[in-house]
Structure formats: C-alpha cells, structure tokens
Design a protein around this motif. Sequence first.
Motif, mmCIF file in Angstrom:
data_model
loop_
_atom_site.group_PDB
_atom_site.id
_atom_site.type_symbol
_atom_site.label_atom_id
_atom_site.label_comp_id
_atom_site.label_asym_id
_atom_site.label_seq_id
_atom_site.Cartn_x
_atom_site.Cartn_y
_atom_site.Cartn_z
ATOM 1 N N TYR A 221 48.965 52.334 11.676
ATOM 2 C CA TYR A 221 50.302 51.808 11.408
ATOM 3 C C TYR A 221 50.370 50.317 11.715
ATOM 4 C CZ TYR A 221 55.282 50.925 11.803
ATOM 5 O OH TYR A 221 56.539 50.384 11.677
ATOM 6 N N ASN A 222 49.962 49.932 12.916
ATOM 7 C CA ASN A 222 50.033 48.524 13.325
ATOM 8 C C ASN A 222 48.977 47.664 12.640
ATOM 9 O OD1 ASN A 222 52.262 48.435 15.253
ATOM 10 N ND2 ASN A 222 51.009 49.866 16.406
ATOM 11 N N ALA A 223 47.782 48.195 12.461
ATOM 12 C CA ALA A 223 46.727 47.427 11.807
ATOM 13 C C ALA A 223 47.111 47.096 10.370
ATOM 14 C CB ALA A 223 45.418 48.196 11.840
ATOM 15 N N ASP A 224 47.778 48.021 9.708
ATOM 16 C CA ASP A 224 48.224 47.776 8.339
ATOM 17 C C ASP A 224 49.208 46.609 8.298
ATOM 18 O OD1 ASP A 224 48.249 48.413 5.547
ATOM 19 O OD2 ASP A 224 50.248 49.279 5.843
ATOM 20 N N ILE A 225 50.100 46.548 9.274
ATOM 21 C CA ILE A 225 51.062 45.434 9.356
ATOM 22 C C ILE A 225 50.314 44.122 9.594
ATOM 23 C CG2 ILE A 225 52.937 44.433 10.715
ATOM 24 C CD1 ILE A 225 53.881 47.355 11.197
ATOM 25 N N TYR A 226 49.390 44.114 10.556
ATOM 26 C CA TYR A 226 48.618 42.903 10.842
ATOM 27 C C TYR A 226 47.793 42.482 9.629
ATOM 28 C CZ TYR A 226 49.598 43.924 15.768
ATOM 29 O OH TYR A 226 50.199 44.184 16.961
ATOM 30 N N GLN A 227 47.159 43.446 8.993
ATOM 31 C CA GLN A 227 46.304 43.161 7.842
ATOM 32 C C GLN A 227 47.120 42.527 6.708
ATOM 33 O OE1 GLN A 227 43.135 43.897 8.452
ATOM 34 N NE2 GLN A 227 42.325 43.186 6.534
ATOM 35 N N GLN A 228 48.294 43.070 6.430
ATOM 36 C CA GLN A 228 49.153 42.510 5.383
ATOM 37 C C GLN A 228 49.607 41.090 5.726
ATOM 38 O OE1 GLN A 228 52.420 45.109 4.413
ATOM 39 N NE2 GLN A 228 51.069 46.884 4.228
ATOM 40 N N THR A 229 49.936 40.882 6.987
ATOM 41 C CA THR A 229 50.370 39.556 7.424
ATOM 42 C C THR A 229 49.268 38.538 7.267
ATOM 43 O OG1 THR A 229 51.849 40.594 9.031
ATOM 44 C CG2 THR A 229 51.346 38.275 9.364
ATOM 45 N N ILE A 230 48.052 38.920 7.625
ATOM 46 C CA ILE A 230 46.908 38.007 7.550
ATOM 47 C C ILE A 230 46.506 37.748 6.095
ATOM 48 C CG2 ILE A 230 44.447 37.758 8.079
ATOM 49 C CD1 ILE A 230 45.088 39.378 10.674
ATOM 50 N N THR A 231 46.403 38.795 5.297
ATOM 51 C CA THR A 231 45.919 38.638 3.924
ATOM 52 C C THR A 231 46.952 37.992 2.999
ATOM 53 O OG1 THR A 231 46.513 40.925 3.395
ATOM 54 C CG2 THR A 231 44.228 40.487 4.051
#
Length: 90
Positions: A77-87
């Motif tokens: 859940y959290n990694a998906d949020i971080y990944q979207q923010t970074i990419t």
Amino acid sequence: GYFYSRWSRCIWSSHDLSDIVFIDNYIFNKDVYIQFNSTVGKYVGYTEHGVYNAELWNNNTDILQSERAEVERYCKYNADIYQQTITDKS
C-alpha cells in the motif's frame, strides 16, 4: 537505563513491487533480539530471550498470519504511493 525499540521496514527494488520484503525488528539495548522477515515467513530469535519468544510466536497462527499480511496491508500500500510519487517526477 534500558533502550527498547521496534523497527518495521519494507524493502523493494522492482517497479512492480514483486520483490517487496517486510522486516520487523525487535531491539533491546541496540541489539536485534528477534526478527520477522516475510521472505523467511517466521520469527527468528538471536538471543536466548529472542529464541524463546520466536518459538511462542511461531506457534501462534494468529500472530504469524498478522505479520505475513503486513506485506500487502502495509508495504505494498505505502510502497505504491511512494513509487507513484517518485515516478511522476522527472
């Protein structure tokens, strides 16, 4: 005095989060005495007290099921949020 802490972390390197690992460390006086690693799927004790607790917790299916579920509930859940923010940033 005594120092106790608990560190939970998620580690991944792929963009699709297929290699995500959840690690839950229990620390006393700066030494990890017990650890849950989602790759291993159970608790591992590193001290006499840690081995004792690992046996107890590994024999409790509710505790193990809860820890194993953290990969989906917490990490992905959290990694998906971080990944979207970074990419999304270029």
